[in-house]
Write a protein that holds these residues in place. Sequence first.
Motif, PDB file in Angstrom:
ATOM      1  N   SER A  64       0.882  -1.693  -0.045  1.00  0.00           N
ATOM      2  CA  SER A  64      -0.103   0.013  -0.113  1.00  0.00           C
ATOM      3  C   SER A  64       1.186   1.344  -0.129  1.00  0.00           C
ATOM      4  N   ASN A 104       0.693  -2.777   3.334  1.00  0.00           N
ATOM      5  CA  ASN A 104      -0.755  -2.783   3.517  1.00  0.00           C
ATOM      6  C   ASN A 104      -1.054  -2.692   5.443  1.00  0.00           C
ATOM      7  N   ALA A 105      -1.642  -2.107   6.058  1.00  0.00           N
ATOM      8  CA  ALA A 105      -1.036  -1.932   7.232  1.00  0.00           C
ATOM      9  C   ALA A 105      -2.205  -3.128   7.895  1.00  0.00           C
ATOM     10  N   GLU A 106      -3.326  -3.193   7.337  1.00  0.00           N
ATOM     11  CA  GLU A 106      -4.792  -4.211   7.877  1.00  0.00           C
ATOM     12  C   GLU A 106      -4.232  -5.544   7.579  1.00  0.00           C
ATOM     13  N   GLU A 107      -3.559  -5.772   6.209  1.00  0.00           N
ATOM     14  CA  GLU A 107      -3.031  -7.071   6.381  1.00  0.00           C
ATOM     15  C   GLU A 107      -1.624  -7.640   6.995  1.00  0.00           C
ATOM     16  N   GLU A 124      -1.404  -6.244   9.432  1.00  0.00           N
ATOM     17  CA  GLU A 124      -1.564  -6.673  11.434  1.00  0.00           C
ATOM     18  C   GLU A 124      -1.887  -7.832  11.331  1.00  0.00           C
ATOM     19  N   SER A 125      -2.870  -8.514  10.821  1.00  0.00           N
ATOM     20  CA  SER A 125      -2.767 -10.453  10.442  1.00  0.00           C
ATOM     21  C   SER A 125      -2.397 -11.406  10.356  1.00  0.00           C
ATOM     22  N   SER A 157       0.631  -2.567  14.949  1.00  0.00           N
ATOM     23  CA  SER A 157      -1.024  -2.041  14.906  1.00  0.00           C
ATOM     24  C   SER A 157      -1.024  -1.528  16.432  1.00  0.00           C
ATOM     25  N   LYS A 164      -3.161  -2.999  18.190  1.00  0.00           N
ATOM     26  CA  LYS A 164      -3.662  -4.052  18.667  1.00  0.00           C
ATOM     27  C   LYS A 164      -2.776  -4.763  18.688  1.00  0.00           C
TER      28      LYS A 164
END
Length: 227
Positions: free
Chosen positions: A82, A87-90, A92-93, A123, A125
């Motif tokens: 990104s 990509n930040a969300e991916e 994190e997972s 992140s 979380k």
Amino acid sequence: DECHRALAAGYRDLVAKYPDAIVLGLTATPYRADGKGLGELFDDLVPIATPRELAAMGFLVEPRIFTVPPSALPDLSAVTKSGSDYNAEELESAVDTGKLVGDIVDHWLARAEGERTVVFASSVKHSRNIAESFAAKGVRAEHLDGETPAGERDAILARLASGETRVVSNCGVLCEGWDMPIVACCVLARPTMSCGLYLQQAGRILRPCLGKPWALILDHAGCVVEH
């Protein structure tokens, strides 16, 4: 200072107000994540000293770096790009799993137990989970992020300075411009494509301090090999 940020509009507007001024930029990381060259603003790049030379002169301490086996690194095969980074969300997972977080704590207990430590997470979380995992093993650990009120942030860092807290995990707050020489260990838990971000994070613990012969970098993100 931190002139790798000088291409931002606010900096450019300020420079434009003083067309006859001499502009001198200082930075340890003359890189930009967007790939733009600093030549848009500056005429010359003058390297003053390498990190090794600065360590020899006593301005930095030498790092001791411990990486982990490839099997203990996050699987980034499904993480897309990104902009100029993951990509930040991916991301994190990929990194916020029980096993990987547990590996961080176990590695710290084996290599750095008792050292004041800063953790760079991917992140908010992820950072909270890391701090909670340290606490579950009896280590005084706290979390902070961009939403942590200034007074609370100051109190957390004061406890780290005093040694009451041994580990502070953060997301995007302590990566640049933060200085606490007594902190001797950092945990890289955030994979990044940005060499500048990697160097800024690792550089946070290289300040000399009385009784600090070296700094300890525990790389759980593959940053050392990547960059």
